[in-house]
Each structure stands twice: as C-alpha cells, then as structure tokens.
Design an enzyme around this catalytic site. Structure first.
Site, short mmCIF file in Angstrom:
data_model
loop_
_atom_site.label_atom_id
_atom_site.label_comp_id
_atom_site.label_asym_id
_atom_site.label_seq_id
_atom_site.Cartn_x
_atom_site.Cartn_y
_atom_site.Cartn_z
N PHE A 195 0.87 -1.14 -0.08
CA PHE A 195 -0.11 -0.01 0.00
C PHE A 195 0.89 1.04 -0.10
O PHE A 195 1.68 1.43 0.83
CB PHE A 195 -0.93 0.03 1.20
CG PHE A 195 -2.08 1.20 1.26
CD1 PHE A 195 -3.02 1.21 0.40
CD2 PHE A 195 -1.58 2.26 1.85
CE1 PHE A 195 -3.95 2.39 0.29
CE2 PHE A 195 -2.26 3.62 1.52
CZ PHE A 195 -3.50 3.31 1.02
N ASP A 243 9.23 2.80 1.85
CA ASP A 243 7.96 3.52 2.41
C ASP A 243 7.93 3.16 3.78
O ASP A 243 7.13 2.02 4.39
CB ASP A 243 6.61 2.97 1.47
CG ASP A 243 5.40 3.58 2.15
OD1 ASP A 243 5.32 4.36 3.00
OD2 ASP A 243 4.33 3.49 1.33
N LYS A 276 2.42 9.81 8.35
CA LYS A 276 1.56 9.35 9.48
C LYS A 276 2.01 9.91 10.87
O LYS A 276 1.50 10.93 11.20
CB LYS A 276 1.37 7.92 9.41
CG LYS A 276 0.50 7.45 8.49
CD LYS A 276 -0.10 5.91 8.65
CE LYS A 276 -1.14 5.68 7.73
NZ LYS A 276 -0.80 5.11 6.23
C1 LIG Z 1 -1.13 5.34 5.00
C2 LIG Z 1 -0.22 4.95 3.91
C3 LIG Z 1 0.11 5.65 2.90
C4 LIG Z 1 -0.61 6.76 2.38
O1 LIG Z 1 -0.57 7.95 3.41
P1 LIG Z 1 -1.68 9.01 3.21
O2 LIG Z 1 -1.17 10.09 4.07
O3 LIG Z 1 -3.15 8.35 3.43
O4 LIG Z 1 -1.59 9.56 1.69
C5 LIG Z 1 1.37 5.34 2.13
N1 LIG Z 1 2.17 4.44 2.42
C6 LIG Z 1 1.83 3.52 3.44
C7 LIG Z 1 3.00 2.26 3.91
C8 LIG Z 1 0.78 3.70 4.59
O5 LIG Z 1 0.48 3.05 5.61
#
Ligand SMILES: *Cc1c(COP(=O)(O)O)cnc(C)c1O
Length: 398
Positions: A138, A223, A252
């Site tokens: 994700f 990420d 986050k």
């Molecule tokens: C939540 C998340 C995103 C997206 O972040 P947003 O602030 O909602 O755009 C991207 N990568 C990972 C691993 C996430 O958990």
C-alpha cells in the site's frame, strides 16, 4: 452534538468514501478517547499509526499553539525556520541528508517516484523509468501511488493507470531479481506491509533486496509511512535489518496528527531534483513543521523508543498466548507496537465487538485485526485490551 446527529450530518453532505463506525470521537488524551456521547475508549489504533506520542501530547500542543500565534503559512518561496529545524533532526537521525516536505504519505511516495525517474533521466542521463513494487503493498491513493499499490481492489475503475510499474511477490528475492532489468530504476517497498495485512518479511529479506538493487544499479526506496517513527521498536523499521535505502518516505506519525509528509534521500540521489522540478504549496509550512520538530524531539528522547519496543514485546507475547487458546485465530504477526491478528473469518464483527468493549482497533485487509497503539501505552493498557480481545473472541465462538 451527539454521535447520532454527527453521523446524520456526515451522511448528508460528506463524500461517501469511508465505511465508518457509528461514533464521533471528540476528545483525546494519551491513549484515551471520548466520543460525542461521553463514552471513553482505550485507543489501540492511534488514528492509523498517526498519534504515536498519544493524543494531544503537551509538547506538540504547545509548539503548535505557539507557532499558530506567530506564523502559520508563508510558502516555500522563503526559508522556513521550523522546516529547516525538522530537516536537521531527520538528517541527524537517519541515512538521508536531504528532505522534501509535503502533506501526507501518498505525496511523499509520489515525490520518491518522481525523484527516481528524474534522477535517471536527467542527473544520470539514462532514463530508467520502471518501478517495481510488491503485491499486497500500500503506497497511497493518488493515481500514481495507487498504481504503485499492488492490490487490484484499490485500482479497479481508475484505469488507465500510470505506465511503468511491475509487481512481484513480497519476501521473494528470486521474483525481485527476475523483475530487474535496465529499464527499471526504482524498487519501492514497505519494510513491513501494513494495510496489506501486517506482513513481516524474513529477517534477511531487506538485506537481500539491498544487495540486488546494488548488483543491478537500481535505487531502493522504503515506504516507512506506517512503520517509521518508532512504530516497530526502532526510529525507522529498516534499522532492524542493518541496511539503508536510497530514499525513504514518512508521513503518518511525523506531526503526531498535524498533517505532514516527507521524502528523504542521500545527497547523491537528491541530484535528481533542481529548483522547479517538484513543489508543494503547504509542504513543511511553519505550523506543520513545528509539530514535526516537537514530535521528533519527543520520539528521540533517551529511552522513549526502547520503552515502546518493550511494550511491543509484551503485546506480542500476550497475543500469542491468547491465539494458542482460540482456534479462530490463525496467526499473530508484527513488530514493536504494530500487531496483526489473522483470523479465520472477516474481522468486521470483531472490530465492532472490541469497540463495544471500549477498545478502538481496526482491520488490515479482510481477515486481520490490527493494533497500532500510541507508543505511550502501559502494560496495564495492554492487559485491558488483550482481556477484551479474549472475551470478544470467546463471545464470537472464535
Ligand atoms: C497510510 C499509508 C500511505 C498513504 O498515506 P496518506 O497520508 O494517506 O496519503 C502510504 N504508504 C503506507 C505504507 C501507508 O501506511
């Protein structure tokens, strides 16, 4: 307003993009939340791994209030003191010398992908636009980052997707090597897959990924939007593996709830961007960066993350003990204060039963219950939550 009237107002005019629980949270303190009807909850989700220091952490609140009364926004046409201070702290605590600021995780990943493409095409003069990501990953919801996200359910109906992406199975080095060729310039992975079900790779996976990227001259971006900032028991999850990527994305937990994202990279790779090649109006503005500075200072206080790591071990031990007694629980996974409990059935009813028992948690895919508590939770909080889970699993006959 009551829970019900806030729900009615939401349903009248807010875009129908979320399946929401029928409560409105109106106040938070530490690991506690209160809804509009005054009911108290123990928060084991932290706004999806956002409020890592707990709700309304006094130092972040103080920094935000002070900055809000001084200067909220000015644009990146000028130097910004709090942004420079935040970049200094991120650089001092990671491999990444250069930082770009934005509003969230998708924008941070978008910046990482743009940086890699421009690094090869302009700085190196040999375009390598291909990006390899993992199945079940994700990376966000913009058109480019949902293309990077290796889960068809997020992509359905949004085609045509962005060209140049291929997907490989996570935790499979042979599959990754087979996908690397001279047109590929970037591998983008989560060190632990969050939304995809709290999937922890084998201990030597990231080391193997780093070696393959070096062998094939491909950039590695991690990420760490969900795994970063103390969530897995180290400041950044990749520290567990002993390797460093070329690029890392954060969001986050970075502002403890104030929206801010960041993309950091080595000095060498930062040559991919020059003035004008990328921008973000709000990115790292005085207010959000002030929250980031206060958050980083609290996270890097001696002993803070070590304590959170011990709480994580305590949580995992309690969950494993409980899993052994409930046949409806298939597996307990995770690292630090990021835990997934895979069940035999869809966990929607379990999330609701936990909410009724006064505990906020959430899913990670259909069958996985996910805990992402604030890093300040105590062993007593963890006992309360695992006792509630024990009862809820029993009530469901799991
Ligand atoms: C939540 C998340 C995103 C997206 O972040 P947003 O602030 O909602 O755009 C991207 N990568 C990972 C691993 C996430 O958990």
């Amino acid at each position: 307003m009551s829970n019900l009237s806030i729900k009615a107002l939401t349903e009248a005019h807010v875009m129908n993009t979320y399946g929401r629980l029928p409560i409105a949270i109106v106040r938070g303190e530490g690991a506690r939340l209160w809804d509009a009807d005054g009911r108290e909850y123990l928060d084991f989700f932290a706004g999806i791994a956002v409020c890592n220091l707990g709700h309304c952490h006094p130092k972040v609140t103080e920094a935000v209030c002070r900055q809000a009364a001084t200067l909220v926004h000015v644009s990146n046409l000028y130097h910004i003191e709090t942004q420079a201070e935040l970049a200094k702290r991120l650089a001092a605590n990671s491999f990444a010398d250069r930082w770009f600021f934005c509003n969230g995780g998708a924008e941070a990943n978008e910046a990482a992908i743009k940086l890699a493409r421009r690094y090869w095409a302009v700085a190196q003069g040999t375009p390598r636009p291909g990006v390899v990501t993992a199945n079940h990953s994700f990376h966000g919801r913009t058109l480019c980052t949902l293309t990077a996200t290796g889960q068809p359910k997020y992509q359905e109906g949004f085609e045509p997707l962005v060209p140049g992406f291929t997907y490989v199975d996570y935790d499979d080095l042979d599959a990754l090597e087979a996908a690397l060729n001279p047109s590929v310039g970037l591998v983008l992975l989560e060190p632990v897959q969050g939304e995809g079900g709290v999937r922890v790779p084998s201990p030597d996976y990231l080391r193997g990924v780093r070696a393959l990227c070096d062998k094939h001259n491909v950039l590695l971006a991690l990420d760490e939007v969900q795994t970063g900032l103390g969530r897995t028991g180290r400041l950044f999850c990749h520290e567990h593996s002993g390797i460093t990527p070329d690029i890392m994305t954060l969001a986050k937990g970075l502002g403890n709830g104030v929206p801010i994202g960041a993309m950091g990279c080595t000095e060498k790779v930062s040559a991919g961007f020059a003035p004008g090649s990328h921008a973000c109006t709000f990115g790292g503005n005085p207010l959000s960066a002030a929250a980031g500075v206060a958050t980083m200072d609290a996270l890097t206080e001696p002993g803070f993350i070590e304590t959170a790591a011990r709480r994580g071990d305590y949580l995992h031990a309690a969950l494993r003990e409980l899993a052994a007694r409930h046949p409806g629980v298939r597996e307990v996974r995770g690292m630090g204060l990021m835990a997934g409990v895979e069940c035999a059935d869809a966990v929607g009813p379990l999330v609701e039963a936990m909410r009724d028992a006064g505990v906020i948690c959430g899913p990670a895919g259909p069958n996985v219950l996910r805990f992402l508590p604030p890093l300040v939770v105590t062993e007593v909080d963890i006992d309360t939550v695992t006792a509630a889970l024990d009862r809820c699993l029993g009530d469901l006959g799991w």
